[in-house]
Motif scaffolding. Structure first.
Motif, short mmCIF file in Angstrom:
data_model
loop_
_atom_site.label_atom_id
_atom_site.label_comp_id
_atom_site.label_asym_id
_atom_site.label_seq_id
_atom_site.Cartn_x
_atom_site.Cartn_y
_atom_site.Cartn_z
N TYR A 17 30.89 19.84 93.71
CA TYR A 17 31.27 19.09 92.47
C TYR A 17 30.37 19.57 91.14
CZ TYR A 17 35.22 17.11 95.02
OH TYR A 17 36.30 16.93 95.53
N SER A 18 28.97 20.02 91.60
CA SER A 18 27.99 20.21 90.78
C SER A 18 28.20 21.44 89.88
CB SER A 18 26.59 20.37 91.45
OG SER A 18 26.58 21.46 92.22
N MET A 19 29.16 22.22 90.59
CA MET A 19 29.53 23.41 89.84
C MET A 19 30.56 23.17 88.76
SD MET A 19 28.64 25.95 91.76
CE MET A 19 29.51 27.23 91.61
N LEU A 20 30.88 21.88 88.51
CA LEU A 20 31.65 21.40 87.20
C LEU A 20 30.85 21.10 85.98
CD1 LEU A 20 34.04 18.77 88.93
CD2 LEU A 20 34.61 21.01 88.35
N GLU A 21 29.57 21.03 86.39
CA GLU A 21 28.50 20.72 84.94
C GLU A 21 27.25 21.60 85.59
OE1 GLU A 21 27.73 17.23 83.38
OE2 GLU A 21 29.90 16.40 83.48
N PRO A 22 27.46 23.05 85.72
CA PRO A 22 26.06 23.83 86.08
C PRO A 22 25.14 23.87 85.21
CG PRO A 22 28.03 25.12 85.22
CD PRO A 22 28.39 23.68 85.22
N VAL A 23 24.00 24.14 85.88
CA VAL A 23 22.68 24.52 85.47
C VAL A 23 22.70 25.61 84.04
CG1 VAL A 23 20.30 25.15 85.63
CG2 VAL A 23 21.36 23.56 87.23
#
Length: 145
Positions: A80-86
């Motif tokens: 789910y961190s891929m939805l707001e990536p660095v």
């Protein structure tokens, strides 16, 4: 769940479109291996060298790419961190999730940038050879000027 679930949270209603959009980076890499065919005029033995390049490039890409993709997908502990990536780049977030190291993430992204620079050079060489061939045959607009 790498092989079990497919979650489409892109906003696109068609899973087919999402698949093909996700497939574009792979096509960009694989689409440039034919540059050897555009250099046949300059090779010493093109009947031997060009088929080697055409067959070995995708083979090596498959043998190296599939294990890397699988390793990253199994090591992605927070999908789910891929939805707001660095930095807005999912690949950077994927590498960060998989390696848990900023140093390894920077090395991995640097290697990706180098690969795309080489692919860009290959595309430029391919385009220039096309243009040269068309010019040689008189197929370019205003070729008589």
């Amino acid at each position: 769940m790498v092989f079990v679930d497919f979650v489409n949270e892109t906003g696109w209603s068609s899973n087919g479109w999402v698949f093909f959009i996700g497939f574009l980076p792979a096509l960009a890499v694989q689409g440039l291996f034919d540059s050897a065919t555009h250099l046949t005029d300059e090779l010493e033995n093109p009947t031997k060298q060009v088929p080697i390049v055409l067959l070995s490039s995708p083979t090596i890409s498959i043998l190296v790419g599939i294990p890397i993709i699988l390793a990253y997908q199994f090591c992605n502990i927070d999908p789910y961190s891929m939805l707001e990536p660095v930095g807005g780049e999912p690949l950077v977030q994927l590498l960060l999730n998989a390696t848990s190291s900023l140093v390894l993430t920077n090395i991995g992204i640097s290697l990706v940038i180098v690969c795309f620079a080489i692919a860009g050079t290959s595309a430029l060489v391919s385009w220039s050879r096309h243009y040269w061939s068309f010019s040689r045959e008189g197929a370019c607009p205003s070729h008589q000027l």
